[in-house]
Design a protein around this motif. Structure first.
Motif, PDB file in Angstrom:
ATOM      1  N   GLU A 179      45.699  39.341  35.392  1.00 15.07           N
ATOM      2  CA  GLU A 179      44.597  38.535  35.913  1.00 15.07           C
ATOM      3  C   GLU A 179      45.111  37.307  36.650  1.00 15.07           C
ATOM      4  O   GLU A 179      44.604  36.939  37.709  1.00 15.07           O
ATOM      5  CB  GLU A 179      43.666  38.106  34.771  1.00 15.07           C
ATOM      6  CG  GLU A 179      42.753  39.198  34.258  1.00 15.07           C
ATOM      7  CD  GLU A 179      43.451  40.157  33.313  1.00 15.07           C
ATOM      8  OE1 GLU A 179      44.659  39.967  33.053  1.00 15.07           O
ATOM      9  OE2 GLU A 179      42.793  41.103  32.841  1.00 15.07           O
ATOM     10  N   ALA A 180      46.148  36.661  36.085  1.00 16.45           N
ATOM     11  CA  ALA A 180      46.710  35.472  36.727  1.00 16.45           C
ATOM     12  C   ALA A 180      47.366  35.836  38.058  1.00 16.45           C
ATOM     13  O   ALA A 180      47.216  35.111  39.044  1.00 16.45           O
ATOM     14  CB  ALA A 180      47.724  34.804  35.801  1.00 16.45           C
ATOM     15  N   VAL A 181      48.074  36.954  38.096  1.00 19.80           N
ATOM     16  CA  VAL A 181      48.699  37.391  39.348  1.00 19.80           C
ATOM     17  C   VAL A 181      47.629  37.655  40.405  1.00 19.80           C
ATOM     18  O   VAL A 181      47.759  37.258  41.567  1.00 19.80           O
ATOM     19  CB  VAL A 181      49.563  38.644  39.125  1.00 19.80           C
ATOM     20  CG1 VAL A 181      50.045  39.211  40.450  1.00 19.80           C
ATOM     21  CG2 VAL A 181      50.759  38.319  38.237  1.00 19.80           C
ATOM     22  N   ALA A 182      46.539  38.331  40.004  1.00 21.98           N
ATOM     23  CA  ALA A 182      45.465  38.631  40.955  1.00 21.98           C
ATOM     24  C   ALA A 182      44.839  37.353  41.500  1.00 21.98           C
ATOM     25  O   ALA A 182      44.547  37.248  42.702  1.00 21.98           O
ATOM     26  CB  ALA A 182      44.413  39.509  40.273  1.00 21.98           C
ATOM     27  N   ALA A 183      44.631  36.353  40.621  1.00 18.83           N
ATOM     28  CA  ALA A 183      44.044  35.084  41.069  1.00 18.83           C
ATOM     29  C   ALA A 183      44.985  34.348  42.010  1.00 18.83           C
ATOM     30  O   ALA A 183      44.558  33.791  43.033  1.00 18.83           O
ATOM     31  CB  ALA A 183      43.710  34.214  39.858  1.00 18.83           C
ATOM     32  N   LEU A 184      46.266  34.339  41.684  1.00 20.82           N
ATOM     33  CA  LEU A 184      47.246  33.675  42.551  1.00 20.82           C
ATOM     34  C   LEU A 184      47.342  34.356  43.909  1.00 20.82           C
ATOM     35  O   LEU A 184      47.404  33.697  44.951  1.00 20.82           O
ATOM     36  CB  LEU A 184      48.611  33.660  41.864  1.00 20.82           C
ATOM     37  CG  LEU A 184      48.749  32.735  40.655  1.00 20.82           C
ATOM     38  CD1 LEU A 184      49.995  33.085  39.852  1.00 20.82           C
ATOM     39  CD2 LEU A 184      48.796  31.272  41.085  1.00 20.82           C
ATOM     40  N   GLU A 185      47.360  35.689  43.911  1.00 18.79           N
ATOM     41  CA  GLU A 185      47.450  36.426  45.169  1.00 18.79           C
ATOM     42  C   GLU A 185      46.220  36.210  46.042  1.00 18.79           C
ATOM     43  O   GLU A 185      46.310  36.167  47.271  1.00 18.79           O
ATOM     44  CB  GLU A 185      47.625  37.922  44.891  1.00 18.79           C
ATOM     45  CG  GLU A 185      49.002  38.287  44.365  1.00 18.79           C
ATOM     46  CD  GLU A 185      49.127  39.767  44.076  1.00 18.79           C
ATOM     47  OE1 GLU A 185      50.246  40.312  44.200  1.00 18.79           O
ATOM     48  OE2 GLU A 185      48.107  40.396  43.707  1.00 18.79           O
ATOM     49  N   ALA A 186      45.045  36.059  45.406  1.00 18.30           N
ATOM     50  CA  ALA A 186      43.806  35.897  46.168  1.00 18.30           C
ATOM     51  C   ALA A 186      43.626  34.483  46.692  1.00 18.30           C
ATOM     52  O   ALA A 186      42.957  34.291  47.716  1.00 18.30           O
ATOM     53  CB  ALA A 186      42.606  36.283  45.292  1.00 18.30           C
ATOM     54  N   LEU A 187      44.226  33.499  46.016  1.00 17.67           N
ATOM     55  CA  LEU A 187      43.983  32.104  46.397  1.00 17.67           C
ATOM     56  C   LEU A 187      45.285  31.402  46.770  1.00 17.67           C
ATOM     57  O   LEU A 187      45.726  31.461  47.905  1.00 17.67           O
ATOM     58  CB  LEU A 187      43.262  31.373  45.254  1.00 17.67           C
ATOM     59  CG  LEU A 187      41.838  31.863  44.955  1.00 17.67           C
ATOM     60  CD1 LEU A 187      41.282  31.210  43.709  1.00 17.67           C
ATOM     61  CD2 LEU A 187      40.924  31.599  46.142  1.00 17.67           C
ATOM     62  N   TRP A 188      45.920  30.720  45.853  1.00 16.14           N
ATOM     63  CA  TRP A 188      47.022  29.809  46.156  1.00 16.14           C
ATOM     64  C   TRP A 188      48.222  30.502  46.810  1.00 16.14           C
ATOM     65  O   TRP A 188      48.849  29.946  47.684  1.00 16.14           O
ATOM     66  CB  TRP A 188      47.461  29.093  44.887  1.00 16.14           C
ATOM     67  CG  TRP A 188      46.374  28.275  44.275  1.00 16.14           C
ATOM     68  CD1 TRP A 188      46.026  26.993  44.572  1.00 16.14           C
ATOM     69  CD2 TRP A 188      45.478  28.704  43.242  1.00 16.14           C
ATOM     70  NE1 TRP A 188      44.958  26.585  43.800  1.00 16.14           N
ATOM     71  CE2 TRP A 188      44.607  27.616  42.968  1.00 16.14           C
ATOM     72  CE3 TRP A 188      45.317  29.881  42.524  1.00 16.14           C
ATOM     73  CZ2 TRP A 188      43.600  27.678  42.007  1.00 16.14           C
ATOM     74  CZ3 TRP A 188      44.307  29.950  41.574  1.00 16.14           C
ATOM     75  CH2 TRP A 188      43.468  28.857  41.331  1.00 16.14           C
ATOM     76  N   CYS A 189      48.561  31.705  46.356  1.00 14.77           N
ATOM     77  CA  CYS A 189      49.757  32.394  46.844  1.00 14.77           C
ATOM     78  C   CYS A 189      49.408  33.545  47.782  1.00 14.77           C
ATOM     79  O   CYS A 189      50.157  34.532  47.873  1.00 14.77           O
ATOM     80  CB  CYS A 189      50.586  32.911  45.666  1.00 14.77           C
ATOM     81  SG  CYS A 189      51.192  31.598  44.589  1.00 14.77           S
ATOM     82  N   GLN A 190      48.319  33.403  48.463  1.00 16.01           N
ATOM     83  CA  GLN A 190      47.887  34.448  49.397  1.00 16.01           C
ATOM     84  C   GLN A 190      48.967  34.691  50.453  1.00 16.01           C
ATOM     85  O   GLN A 190      49.503  33.761  51.054  1.00 16.01           O
ATOM     86  CB  GLN A 190      46.590  34.022  50.071  1.00 16.01           C
ATOM     87  CG  GLN A 190      45.898  35.122  50.857  1.00 16.01           C
ATOM     88  CD  GLN A 190      44.583  34.645  51.438  1.00 16.01           C
ATOM     89  OE1 GLN A 190      44.551  33.729  52.246  1.00 16.01           O
ATOM     90  NE2 GLN A 190      43.490  35.256  51.018  1.00 16.01           N
ATOM     91  N   GLY A 191      49.298  35.971  50.669  1.00 19.54           N
ATOM     92  CA  GLY A 191      50.293  36.326  51.667  1.00 19.54           C
ATOM     93  C   GLY A 191      51.711  36.381  51.157  1.00 19.54           C
ATOM     94  O   GLY A 191      52.628  36.689  51.936  1.00 19.54           O
ATOM     95  N   LEU A 192      51.929  36.118  49.860  1.00 16.61           N
ATOM     96  CA  LEU A 192      53.278  36.118  49.295  1.00 16.61           C
ATOM     97  C   LEU A 192      53.502  37.344  48.409  1.00 16.61           C
ATOM     98  O   LEU A 192      52.563  37.865  47.796  1.00 16.61           O
ATOM     99  CB  LEU A 192      53.511  34.851  48.463  1.00 16.61           C
ATOM    100  CG  LEU A 192      53.498  33.536  49.232  1.00 16.61           C
ATOM    101  CD1 LEU A 192      53.559  32.366  48.264  1.00 16.61           C
ATOM    102  CD2 LEU A 192      54.657  33.464  50.222  1.00 16.61           C
ATOM    103  N   ALA A 193      54.750  37.778  48.333  1.00 16.61           N
ATOM    104  CA  ALA A 193      55.121  38.863  47.436  1.00 16.61           C
ATOM    105  C   ALA A 193      55.393  38.297  46.045  1.00 16.61           C
ATOM    106  O   ALA A 193      55.796  37.141  45.889  1.00 16.61           O
ATOM    107  CB  ALA A 193      56.352  39.577  47.964  1.00 16.61           C
ATOM    108  N   PHE A 194      55.175  39.125  45.022  1.00 21.16           N
ATOM    109  CA  PHE A 194      55.490  38.763  43.635  1.00 21.16           C
ATOM    110  C   PHE A 194      56.577  39.694  43.124  1.00 21.16           C
ATOM    111  O   PHE A 194      56.561  40.899  43.384  1.00 21.16           O
ATOM    112  CB  PHE A 194      54.247  38.884  42.745  1.00 21.16           C
ATOM    113  CG  PHE A 194      53.367  37.667  42.765  1.00 21.16           C
ATOM    114  CD1 PHE A 194      53.292  36.821  41.675  1.00 21.16           C
ATOM    115  CD2 PHE A 194      52.620  37.362  43.887  1.00 21.16           C
ATOM    116  CE1 PHE A 194      52.485  35.692  41.699  1.00 21.16           C
ATOM    117  CE2 PHE A 194      51.814  36.245  43.921  1.00 21.16           C
ATOM    118  CZ  PHE A 194      51.738  35.404  42.822  1.00 21.16           C
ATOM    119  N   PHE A 195      57.522  39.126  42.379  1.00 20.28           N
ATOM    120  CA  PHE A 195      58.624  39.914  41.827  1.00 20.28           C
ATOM    121  C   PHE A 195      58.901  39.481  40.399  1.00 20.28           C
ATOM    122  O   PHE A 195      58.959  38.283  40.102  1.00 20.28           O
ATOM    123  CB  PHE A 195      59.891  39.737  42.670  1.00 20.28           C
ATOM    124  CG  PHE A 195      61.121  40.375  42.050  1.00 20.28           C
ATOM    125  CD1 PHE A 195      61.214  41.744  41.912  1.00 20.28           C
ATOM    126  CD2 PHE A 195      62.179  39.593  41.601  1.00 20.28           C
ATOM    127  CE1 PHE A 195      62.339  42.332  41.354  1.00 20.28           C
ATOM    128  CE2 PHE A 195      63.306  40.167  41.034  1.00 20.28           C
ATOM    129  CZ  PHE A 195      63.386  41.546  40.913  1.00 20.28           C
TER     130      PHE A 195
END
Length: 536
Positions: free
Chosen positions: A278-294
């Protein structure tokens, strides 16, 4: 330990060879040039050492996964020979049938109770040990560098939480490989300030995704104070221009904030564990939009159980390595998780099937059912590549309906998607008996959500979750139709409610590391912590 000693020996030899030319060159250069040259030398030495150690670990992993049966036999022998506590009658034996017959399957909660003797368990260590953690770090760094070649360049990486996503941070060379974070810093404010002062970052590190979510929420809440500290040079030299950039970025809202603050940012590194999606999804949708997660590894119940060798692949693929601790897979049968079943070894796993992980290590010689369920999606040599899908301990059941973690999260996601403007940041569930909230009504779920973009929940919106749950689970729908189960009750909590919950969880002596975020709360004081922060 052997790898660590060899790495240190290699570094020492390199330094001894470089000392004479370094001394001569140092006498001929001005001070600034000397410092720059020395930093460059440190980086090259550290990088060579890392490449050598990672290549050695990769070779060992390839050999172990090619001969997985032999590797698992060696892992079992290692665990039995080093078993702690009372004398182990199996020590010296590697017969799998005898091992299974002598040690029945147990759950993680049973192991903790037996080890603590009914007393409060000791605090969980905040550091991983053994070769598995070093292997995960070295291979993770090599994989990250292959996918994003510039992130490990000097000044390219900053950690913004006290905990690290790397299972076992390396010694001296670590900071030569790009880190701008203060050495040994444990203060979250100091770590964040160091990152904010460095606009050229290419990678952000945080212990877990939920910790990074808290960092960005805190950045929004305390942005002006942070900008003033950057402008005043606290710490370091005053950077008024950078402070102005920080203020301007914050004024434009949360969406894409990370890339506005650090335009060269490419990837976010966090350690994956239960309840982080859930936290990854929120970060990807808002603050970290456009970034990859590893994530370099997957941690379950305080131990490393999966390696991520493919940063460029869709997030969440992990290799189950055949080394210690000894790993078995328990087939999961729908609606029959409690039935006795035979475990299989890694080479016997079938693609498309779901299994619960069973681990045996030398510290507590027990075949421990972790509760983490994986789906096999492929193979690497003879070892399964899996995706972690849910945790059995996070199942909701007030009338035997068994709403799993993955099913509930999917239903909640569909419901939130129907709430105009809402973005889900976090959620938690409680069976109503925990809060004594039935008051004559049928058993039901109490659901607490933290949202962005919606300040009040209408009754129509609250009802959408129950309808989505009925669509997801025919059994739940049948119970609702008969009136055996009441409608799920949805509560909106204020900002910071789940941050307070995580603080309370971290304060528990038996809290695992990294903290697996619970989605179903079993303790009344934790449920009441959220209940007191309901705003709608």
């Amino acid at each position: 330990m052997l790898l660590f000693l060899l790495l240190c020996l290699l570094l020492l030899l390199l330094l001894l060879l470089l000392l004479p030319p370094l001394a001569m060159f140092r006498q001929q250069q001005p001070q600034d040039a000397r410092l720059s040259w020395l930093a460059s030398l440190q980086y090259r030495v550290a990088w060579r050492a890392l490449c050598w150690a990672a290549a050695w670990q990769q070779q060992r992993l390839e050999q172990s996964t090619l001969h997985v049966g032999r590797s698992q036999q060696q892992a079992l022998s290692w665990c039995l020979q080093r078993a702690q506590g009372p004398c182990c009658p199996l020590r010296g034996s590697t017969d799998l049938s005898a091992f299974r017959n002598h040690l029945p399957l147990t759950k993680a909660s049973q192991v903790q109770e037996e080890e603590s003797g009914g007393q409060l368990p000791p605090p969980t260590s905040k550091q991983y040990h053994g070769e598995a953690s070093l292997q995960a770090t070295l291979l993770g760094l090599a994989a990250l560098n292959n996918a994003y070649p510039e992130v490990l360049a000097p000044g390219g990486t900053a950690r913004v939480t006290p905990t690290s996503p790397w299972p076992r941070p390396l010694p001296w060379p670590w900071h030569a490989l790009g880190h701008v974070s203060p050495r040994g810093a444990k203060d979250p404010g100091a770590l964040l300030l160091a990152a904010l002062r460095s606009p050229g970052l290419r990678a952000l590190e945080a212990g877990t995704a939920v910790e990074l979510l808290d960092v960005f929420l805190g950045l929004e809440a305390n942005g002006e104070e942070l900008a003033e500290a950057v402008a005043a040079g606290n710490p370091g030299a005053p950077l008024p221009r950078r402070a102005a950039e920080l203020r301007e970025a914050l004024q434009q809202g949360p969406r894409g904030l990370a890339l506005r603050l650090w335009p060269k940012l490419q990837v976010v590194v966090t350690l994956d564990a239960g309840g982080q999606a859930e936290a990854v999804a929120a970060l990807e949708a808002l603050w970290c939009q456009g970034l990859a997660f590893f994530s370099p590894a997957y941690a379950a119940s305080g131990g490393l159980v999966g390696l991520n060798l493919w940063p460029e692949q869709p997030r969440g693929l992990y290799l189950l390595p055949p080394g210690a601790p000894f790993t078995e897979l328990l087939p999961v049968k729908e609606g029959a998780q409690e039935e006795a079943a035979s475990t299989v070894l890694l080479a016997e796993a079938q693609e498309g099937k779901e299994y619960e992980l069973v681990l045996t290590d030398h510290t507590s010689l027990s075949r421990c059912r972790l509760g983490d369920v994986v789906r096999v999606v492929g193979t690497h040599n003879q070892c399964p590549v899996v995706r972690f899908i849910y945790r059995l301990g996070q199942t909701l059941s007030v009338r035997g309906e068994d709403i799993g973690e993955d099913m509930f999260s999917e239903a909640l996601g569909r419901a939130v998607g129907q709430w105009p403007g809402a973005k889900l940041l976090d959620h938690g569930c409680v069976e109503n008996s925990i809060l004594d909230s039935s008051k004559g009504s049928a058993p039901h779920y109490e659901v607490f959500v933290e949202l962005r973009g919606l300040r009040n929940l209408s009754e129509e919106n609250r009802d959408k979750l129950d309808r989505c749950l009925q669509e997801a689970s025919p059994h739940y729908k049948s119970l609702r139709f008969r009136g055996s189960v009441g409608p799920a009750r949805v509560h909106l909590v204020g900002q910071g409610a789940f941050r307070a919950l995580r603080a309370a969880l971290a304060g528990c002596p038996s809290s695992p590391f990294p903290p697996e975020m619970p989605r179903v709360l079993r303790h009344r004081h934790l449920a009441q912590l959220l209940q007191k922060r309901v705003v709608s």
